[in-house]
Design an enzyme around this catalytic site. Structure first.
Site, PDB file in Angstrom:
ATOM      1  N   TYR A 161     -20.670 -39.650  41.896  1.00 39.23           N
ATOM      2  CA  TYR A 161     -21.152 -38.287  41.652  1.00 39.23           C
ATOM      3  C   TYR A 161     -20.011 -37.269  41.790  1.00 39.23           C
ATOM      4  CZ  TYR A 161     -24.166 -34.139  42.411  1.00 39.23           C
ATOM      5  OH  TYR A 161     -24.780 -32.911  42.352  1.00 39.23           O
TER       6      TYR A 161
HETATM    7  N1  LIG Z   1     -29.959 -28.826  44.211  1.00 42.20           N
HETATM    8  C1  LIG Z   1     -28.785 -28.744  44.811  1.00 42.20           C
HETATM    9  O1  LIG Z   1     -28.688 -28.332  45.981  1.00 42.20           O
HETATM   10  C2  LIG Z   1     -27.531 -29.123  44.068  1.00 42.20           C
HETATM   11  C3  LIG Z   1     -26.340 -29.210  44.806  1.00 42.20           C
HETATM   12  C4  LIG Z   1     -25.164 -29.471  44.107  1.00 42.20           C
HETATM   13  C5  LIG Z   1     -25.184 -29.638  42.732  1.00 42.20           C
HETATM   14  N2  LIG Z   1     -26.373 -29.574  42.063  1.00 42.20           N
HETATM   15  C6  LIG Z   1     -26.341 -29.744  40.608  1.00 42.20           C
HETATM   16  O2  LIG Z   1     -27.179 -28.749  40.013  1.00 42.20           O
HETATM   17  C7  LIG Z   1     -27.858 -29.286  38.876  1.00 42.20           C
HETATM   18  C8  LIG Z   1     -29.356 -29.203  39.052  1.00 42.20           C
HETATM   19  O3  LIG Z   1     -29.734 -29.856  40.253  1.00 42.20           O
HETATM   20  P1  LIG Z   1     -31.267 -30.047  40.665  1.00 42.20           P
HETATM   21  O4  LIG Z   1     -31.274 -30.243  42.139  1.00 42.20           O
HETATM   22  O5  LIG Z   1     -32.091 -28.988  40.047  1.00 42.20           O
HETATM   23  O6  LIG Z   1     -31.593 -31.468  39.969  1.00 42.20           O
HETATM   24  P2  LIG Z   1     -33.013 -32.129  39.652  1.00 42.20           P
HETATM   25  O7  LIG Z   1     -32.786 -33.606  39.742  1.00 42.20           O
HETATM   26  O8  LIG Z   1     -34.093 -31.529  40.493  1.00 42.20           O
HETATM   27  O9  LIG Z   1     -33.264 -31.722  38.130  1.00 42.20           O
HETATM   28  C9  LIG Z   1     -32.472 -32.259  37.105  1.00 42.20           C
HETATM   29  C10 LIG Z   1     -33.235 -32.184  35.797  1.00 42.20           C
HETATM   30  O10 LIG Z   1     -32.415 -32.776  34.787  1.00 42.20           O
HETATM   31  C11 LIG Z   1     -33.194 -33.695  34.029  1.00 42.20           C
HETATM   32  N3  LIG Z   1     -32.315 -34.741  33.509  1.00 42.20           N
HETATM   33  C12 LIG Z   1     -31.750 -35.767  34.190  1.00 42.20           C
HETATM   34  N4  LIG Z   1     -31.002 -36.520  33.363  1.00 42.20           N
HETATM   35  C13 LIG Z   1     -31.097 -35.951  32.130  1.00 42.20           C
HETATM   36  C14 LIG Z   1     -30.543 -36.268  30.870  1.00 42.20           C
HETATM   37  N5  LIG Z   1     -29.745 -37.332  30.705  1.00 42.20           N
HETATM   38  N6  LIG Z   1     -30.832 -35.469  29.808  1.00 42.20           N
HETATM   39  C15 LIG Z   1     -31.634 -34.372  29.962  1.00 42.20           C
HETATM   40  N7  LIG Z   1     -32.197 -34.038  31.136  1.00 42.20           N
HETATM   41  C16 LIG Z   1     -31.925 -34.816  32.217  1.00 42.20           C
HETATM   42  C17 LIG Z   1     -34.219 -34.225  35.007  1.00 42.20           C
HETATM   43  O11 LIG Z   1     -35.352 -34.799  34.356  1.00 42.20           O
HETATM   44  C18 LIG Z   1     -34.545 -32.970  35.811  1.00 42.20           C
HETATM   45  O12 LIG Z   1     -35.555 -32.213  35.198  1.00 42.20           O
HETATM   46  C19 LIG Z   1     -27.327 -30.715  38.724  1.00 42.20           C
HETATM   47  O13 LIG Z   1     -26.224 -30.721  37.857  1.00 42.20           O
HETATM   48  C20 LIG Z   1     -26.903 -31.072  40.136  1.00 42.20           C
HETATM   49  O14 LIG Z   1     -25.939 -32.112  40.158  1.00 42.20           O
HETATM   50  C21 LIG Z   1     -27.545 -29.328  42.707  1.00 42.20           C
END
Ligand SMILES: NC(=O)c1ccc[n+]([C@@H]2O[C@H](COP(=O)([O-])OP(=O)(O)OC[C@H]3O[C@@H](n4cnc5c(N)ncnc54)[C@H](O)[C@@H]3O)[C@@H](O)[C@H]2O)c1
Length: 260
Positions: A161
């Site tokens: 990741y």
């Molecule tokens: N939530 C956090 O605290 C956090 C921290 C650091 C980074 N991030 C980054 O922020 C972004 C959003 O995070 P989140 O927590 O909302 O994630 P999440 O897993 O809750 O949501 C991700 C969404 O992306 C969709 N998805 C996954 N693979 C896909 C694909 N191949 N094509 C299209 N859609 C796809 C999923 O179905 C889901 O709806 C991500 O890039 C994550 O790595 C989040």
């Protein structure tokens, strides 16, 4: 008048979490929003929420790790709304290494975790950028990519990741340089927000909740972020003309989490 009035935005992975929060924030600022999401149910549900706000939305089922699907998704978006102004590359498939401390050391990391992280992450980001470029080349545009404090600090056990997320930051700086002459800005958000994936992880691994809570207590601002209220406004800033002289940057929108 909203700050994104008349703009067309594609947001990947907007069926839940941070992507959904940004979709709602953009819609409230007047943008037409395309929910590009692998999960048909959540894509439809968020498009419905946006329409209830009186804004325009289109749900398109798309795996961003598949270039053919990405091209089709962008064509459908442009057919409904016209040229694309804003692209938010938020989608990311969770792998073992990205799940909170469900980790693997470098030497025994399953190769499929590595491939899953990169396919939906940096490759999906590249595919989506390539697909919107023809629309932005002559009119300018705003691209917002997603990385993580985990990559920035190099958290142990998540090399798949973390490497993918840092590749997205490298990609973004290069895109900012190459496409600056077209008035396309490319920036990165590293968010921290309570999302369904984090809640599901806590439910699946209750023994990790104490550890997670302790780490969250170290956040300088003493709370976890909200996708719409905390991440949404920063995405709106990077998508609107207020940020016209900002490119190649990473904004840590995490309450200071990366400093612990
Ligand atoms: N939530 C956090 O605290 C956090 C921290 C650091 C980074 N991030 C980054 O922020 C972004 C959003 O995070 P989140 O927590 O909302 O994630 P999440 O897993 O809750 O949501 C991700 C969404 O992306 C969709 N998805 C996954 N693979 C896909 C694909 N191949 N094509 C299209 N859609 C796809 C999923 O179905 C889901 O709806 C991500 O890039 C994550 O790595 C989040």
């Amino acid at each position: 008048m909203g700050r994104l009035e008349g703009k067309v935005a594609i947001i990947t992975g907007a069926g839940q979490g941070v992507g959904r929060g940004i979709a709602l924030a953009f819609a409230k600022e007047g943008a037409g929003v395309v929910i590009a999401e692998i999960n048909p149910e959540t894509a439809k549900a968020v498009a419905g929420e946006i329409k209830q706000l009186g804004a325009e939305a289109l749900a398109v089922v798309c795996d961003v790790g598949d270039e053919k699907q990405v091209k089709k998704m962008v064509t459908r978006a442009a057919k409904k709304f016209g040229p694309i102004d804003i692209l938010v590359n938020n989608a990311q498939r969770w792998t073992g290494g990205s799940a909170y401390h469900l980790s693997s050391p470098i030497e025994s990391l399953p190769e499929e975790w590595w491939d899953m992280a990169f396919q939906s992450g940096v490759k999906g980001t590249w595919y989506c950028c390539k697909a919107v470029f023809p629309y932005m080349k002559d009119r300018g545009g705003k691209i917002i990519n997603f990385a993580s404090y985990m990559g920035v600090v190099g958290l142990e056990g998540s090399v798949d990741y973390n490497s993918n997320k840092e590749a997205i930051r490298g990609f973004s700086r290069t895109a900012a340089r190459e496409w600056g002459k077209y008035k396309i800005s490319v920036n990165v958000i590293c968010p921290s927000a309570l999302t369904p994936s984090m809640i599901a992880y806590g439910m699946a691994f209750p023994d990790k909740i104490e550890e997670m809570t302790k780490e969250m207590e170290k956040i300088p601002l003493k709370r976890v972020g909200d996708p719409e209220k905390d991440i949404g406004p920063v995405a709106v800033f990077l998508a609107c003309s207020d940020s016209d002289f900002v490119t190649g940057q990473t904004l840590m929108v995490d309450g200071g989490l990366h400093m612990f």
